[in-house]
Design an enzyme around this catalytic site. Structure first.
Site, mmCIF file in Angstrom:
data_model
loop_
_atom_site.group_PDB
_atom_site.id
_atom_site.type_symbol
_atom_site.label_atom_id
_atom_site.label_comp_id
_atom_site.label_asym_id
_atom_site.label_seq_id
_atom_site.Cartn_x
_atom_site.Cartn_y
_atom_site.Cartn_z
ATOM 1 N N GLY A 129 64.461 99.447 4.927
ATOM 2 C CA GLY A 129 65.798 99.074 4.878
ATOM 3 C C GLY A 129 66.502 97.839 5.625
ATOM 4 N N ILE A 157 54.669 94.215 8.690
ATOM 5 C CA ILE A 157 54.069 93.986 9.946
ATOM 6 C C ILE A 157 52.983 93.071 10.088
ATOM 7 C CG2 ILE A 157 53.260 95.363 12.029
ATOM 8 C CD1 ILE A 157 56.279 95.809 11.216
ATOM 9 N N GLU A 245 59.145 86.139 22.157
ATOM 10 C CA GLU A 245 58.606 85.717 20.736
ATOM 11 C C GLU A 245 59.279 84.692 20.156
ATOM 12 O OE1 GLU A 245 59.115 89.242 17.999
ATOM 13 O OE2 GLU A 245 59.123 88.023 16.140
HETATM 14 C C1 LIG Z 1 55.376 87.065 7.013
HETATM 15 C C2 LIG Z 1 56.425 88.134 7.867
HETATM 16 C C3 LIG Z 1 55.874 88.763 9.254
HETATM 17 C C4 LIG Z 1 56.885 89.429 9.887
HETATM 18 N N1 LIG Z 1 56.231 90.020 11.081
HETATM 19 C C5 LIG Z 1 57.015 91.060 11.616
HETATM 20 C C6 LIG Z 1 56.340 91.876 12.640
HETATM 21 O O1 LIG Z 1 55.225 91.733 13.153
HETATM 22 N N2 LIG Z 1 57.094 92.958 13.215
HETATM 23 C C7 LIG Z 1 58.326 93.281 12.577
HETATM 24 O O2 LIG Z 1 59.051 93.905 13.151
HETATM 25 N N3 LIG Z 1 58.904 92.540 11.961
HETATM 26 C C8 LIG Z 1 58.382 91.437 11.131
HETATM 27 N N4 LIG Z 1 58.921 90.578 10.105
HETATM 28 C C9 LIG Z 1 60.195 91.049 9.768
HETATM 29 C C10 LIG Z 1 61.321 89.805 10.320
HETATM 30 O O3 LIG Z 1 61.485 89.632 11.474
HETATM 31 C C11 LIG Z 1 62.268 90.208 9.285
HETATM 32 O O4 LIG Z 1 62.197 89.870 7.941
HETATM 33 C C12 LIG Z 1 63.565 89.621 9.778
HETATM 34 O O5 LIG Z 1 64.315 89.977 10.811
HETATM 35 C C13 LIG Z 1 64.847 89.688 8.659
HETATM 36 O O6 LIG Z 1 64.925 90.846 8.290
HETATM 37 P P1 LIG Z 1 65.092 91.317 6.819
HETATM 38 O O7 LIG Z 1 63.875 90.848 6.144
HETATM 39 O O8 LIG Z 1 65.221 92.885 6.834
HETATM 40 O O9 LIG Z 1 66.292 90.520 6.194
HETATM 41 P P2 LIG Z 1 67.925 91.241 6.209
HETATM 42 O O10 LIG Z 1 68.167 91.601 7.842
HETATM 43 O O11 LIG Z 1 67.774 92.003 5.145
HETATM 44 O O12 LIG Z 1 68.689 89.965 6.039
HETATM 45 C C14 LIG Z 1 68.717 89.318 4.703
HETATM 46 C C15 LIG Z 1 69.725 88.056 4.644
HETATM 47 O O13 LIG Z 1 71.066 88.364 5.294
HETATM 48 C C16 LIG Z 1 71.026 87.642 6.349
HETATM 49 N N5 LIG Z 1 71.919 88.552 7.200
HETATM 50 C C17 LIG Z 1 71.828 89.721 7.636
HETATM 51 N N6 LIG Z 1 72.628 90.093 8.658
HETATM 52 C C18 LIG Z 1 73.515 89.126 8.717
HETATM 53 C C19 LIG Z 1 74.846 88.915 9.474
HETATM 54 N N7 LIG Z 1 75.305 89.777 10.375
HETATM 55 N N8 LIG Z 1 75.481 87.792 9.241
HETATM 56 C C20 LIG Z 1 75.090 86.791 8.289
HETATM 57 N N9 LIG Z 1 73.665 86.963 7.711
HETATM 58 C C21 LIG Z 1 73.133 88.065 8.030
HETATM 59 C C22 LIG Z 1 69.977 87.358 7.097
HETATM 60 O O14 LIG Z 1 70.030 86.072 7.993
HETATM 61 C C23 LIG Z 1 69.070 86.940 5.649
HETATM 62 O O15 LIG Z 1 69.171 85.803 5.284
HETATM 63 C C24 LIG Z 1 58.121 89.739 9.587
HETATM 64 C C25 LIG Z 1 58.585 89.042 8.343
HETATM 65 C C26 LIG Z 1 57.749 88.268 7.659
HETATM 66 C C27 LIG Z 1 58.273 87.946 6.197
#
Ligand SMILES: Cc1cc2nc3c(=O)[nH]c(=O)nc-3n(C[C@H](O)[C@H](O)[C@H](O)COP(=O)(O)OP(=O)(O)OC[C@H]3O[C@@H](n4cnc5c(N)ncnc54)[C@H](O)[C@@H]3O)c2cc1C
Length: 382
Positions: A129, A157, A245
């Site tokens: 989510g 992850i 990180e």
């Molecule tokens: C290959 C890969 C490896 C990863 N490894 C890990 C891991 O090991 N552990 C872990 O916990 N996570 C991991 N992640 C998760 C990563 O940290 C998240 O994808 C990232 O933090 C963004 O969250 P989301 O994908 O849910 O995007 P969302 O939070 O849904 O955001 C979608 C878009 O909206 C924008 N947005 C959101 N809020 C705002 C705001 N307030 N103002 C303006 N823009 C906004 C974001 O910048 C983005 O462009 C990984 C992701 C990938 C793709």
């Protein structure tokens, strides 16, 4: 700017020799397999790469942050973003949760195996989510006698499919609070925990050798002693480890970009068009000069933030700037270096193509560029 001492240079030579001999020859095979063989971890443990800053009593080396910087720069020069990221997650994004906040008995139990590379670590904060809004975590941890019972799922992850130890953020029900971030706690979850499963390994654009997974917790019973730190303060711990990180992400972005620039310089020297090498065309030379300048700016910003962080400063502003600047920088370098390779830049057989796919993650993972801007703007007290 003199950053590294002689002992750092010696450590760099050791890591570089390992990467050249034991990583680079296998990069394509690991990409095709979608994973890095687990045998690499005990080997890195043997060489003393996996607990660089941890206390020697746990099997660490008791070294400084700049030794860690050397490790990550050299791993990133492997031309495998996946390898660099897998190492970074194990050493600086997951296991610090245990080192910084775990009880002594827990540290004694797990840290030596982490340093030896016998137990691979992952950190699980993001959920299906959402990832940016950490306070919105919905995975639940309910106290039941001597255990916490975890229910929920985690998304994207890194090291997720292959890890042995997972550092998991969950909301403790008893601490349901008026402020959303107050109920969150961190738990150490062993892979064998009944009720825990790797639901699927995810197919990605880049970082193909890195195993990225979705995890499920269905009445997963975790011993209460595996709570890291105090109940309900996990949000702050997640933020604290995010700082490290993001510094590591900056080190990766700079070192990978530098390698890409070197590869591109070698290419334009060899490639001829219109009667001479590309390297003699003024527009090519200027483009490379721009990229070299950009990378140097990224490097200095990163080292300055490392120094501030190592001196004990909060460095939130500096680290967020590093993450923002270097992630965007690496993508600019990728775009221009692919362009300078022409059609070959679009071919799988060229490392520059992998670099461009790998660095696309940098503006997303570990906090997006938009979130970095939000943090920096907050620091400006607008
Ligand atoms: C290959 C890969 C490896 C990863 N490894 C890990 C891991 O090991 N552990 C872990 O916990 N996570 C991991 N992640 C998760 C990563 O940290 C998240 O994808 C990232 O933090 C963004 O969250 P989301 O994908 O849910 O995007 P969302 O939070 O849904 O955001 C979608 C878009 O909206 C924008 N947005 C959101 N809020 C705002 C705001 N307030 N103002 C303006 N823009 C906004 C974001 O910048 C983005 O462009 C990984 C992701 C990938 C793709």
């Amino acid at each position: 700017m003199k950053v590294f001492a002689e002992h750092h240079d010696m450590f760099r030579a050791t890591v570089r020799a390992f990467v050249e001999r034991e990583v680079m020859p296998h990069v394509e095979a690991w990409e095709a397999a979608g994973r890095i063989p687990k045998t690499i971890w005990p080997r890195m443990g043997e060489l003393g790469f996996l607990g660089v800053e941890y206390d020697e009593k746990y099997g660490g080396a008791g070294a400084d942050l700049f030794t860690t910087a050397v490790l990550h720069e050299e791993c990133a020069r492997s031309r495998s973003g996946s390898f660099a990221m897998a190492v970074g997650v194990h050493t600086d994004m997951a296991s610090p949760h245990l080192y910084w906040t775990g009880r002594e008995a827990l540290k004694e139990k797990y840290l030596p195996a982490i340093c030896r590379g016998e137990k691979l670590c992952a950190v699980a904060v993001t959920e299906p989510g959402g990832g940016s809004d950490v306070a919105a975590i919905s995975t639940r941890a309910t106290r039941d006698g001597t255990h916490y019972v975890l229910n929920g799922s985690k998304m994207f992850i890194t090291n997720g499919a292959l890890a042995d130890l997972y550092f998991v953020a969950a909301r403790v029900e008893a601490r349901e609070a008026t402020r959303r971030h107050q109920g969150i706690s961190m738990f150490l979850v062993e892979r064998e925990t009944p009720g825990f499963s790797v639901s699927r390994t995810l197919e990605k654009t880049g970082m193909l050798a890195s195993d990225t997974a979705e995890l499920t917790f269905q009445d997963a019973r975790v011993p209460a002693e595996n709570l890291l730190g105090r109940e309900g303060v996990g949000f702050y711990e997640v933020m604290r480890v995010f700082q490290r990180e993001r510094l590591v992400a900056g080190l990766h972005a700079v070192a990978m970009s530098e390698r890409a620039l070197e590869d591109t310089i070698a290419y334009v020297r060899e490639r001829h068009a219109f009667g001479g090498p590309l390297s003699e065309k003024q527009i090519v030379r200027h483009k490379l000069a721009d990229l070299a300048t950009l990378i140097e700016a990224g490097r200095r910003l990163t080292y300055a933030a490392c120094q501030h962080y190592a001196d004990g400063g909060e460095a939130v502003r500096e680290v967020s700037m590093v993450k923002l600047f270097t992630a965007e920088m690496a993508n600019r370098v990728a775009y221009d270096c692919v362009q300078l390779h022409g059609g070959y830049g679009y071919m799988r057989e060229y490392a520059i193509e992998r670099f461009a796919r790998d660095v696309r993650l940098f503006t997303i993972g570990g906090g997006t560029s938009e979130i970095m801007k939000e943090i920096i703007a907050k620091e400006l007290h607008l």
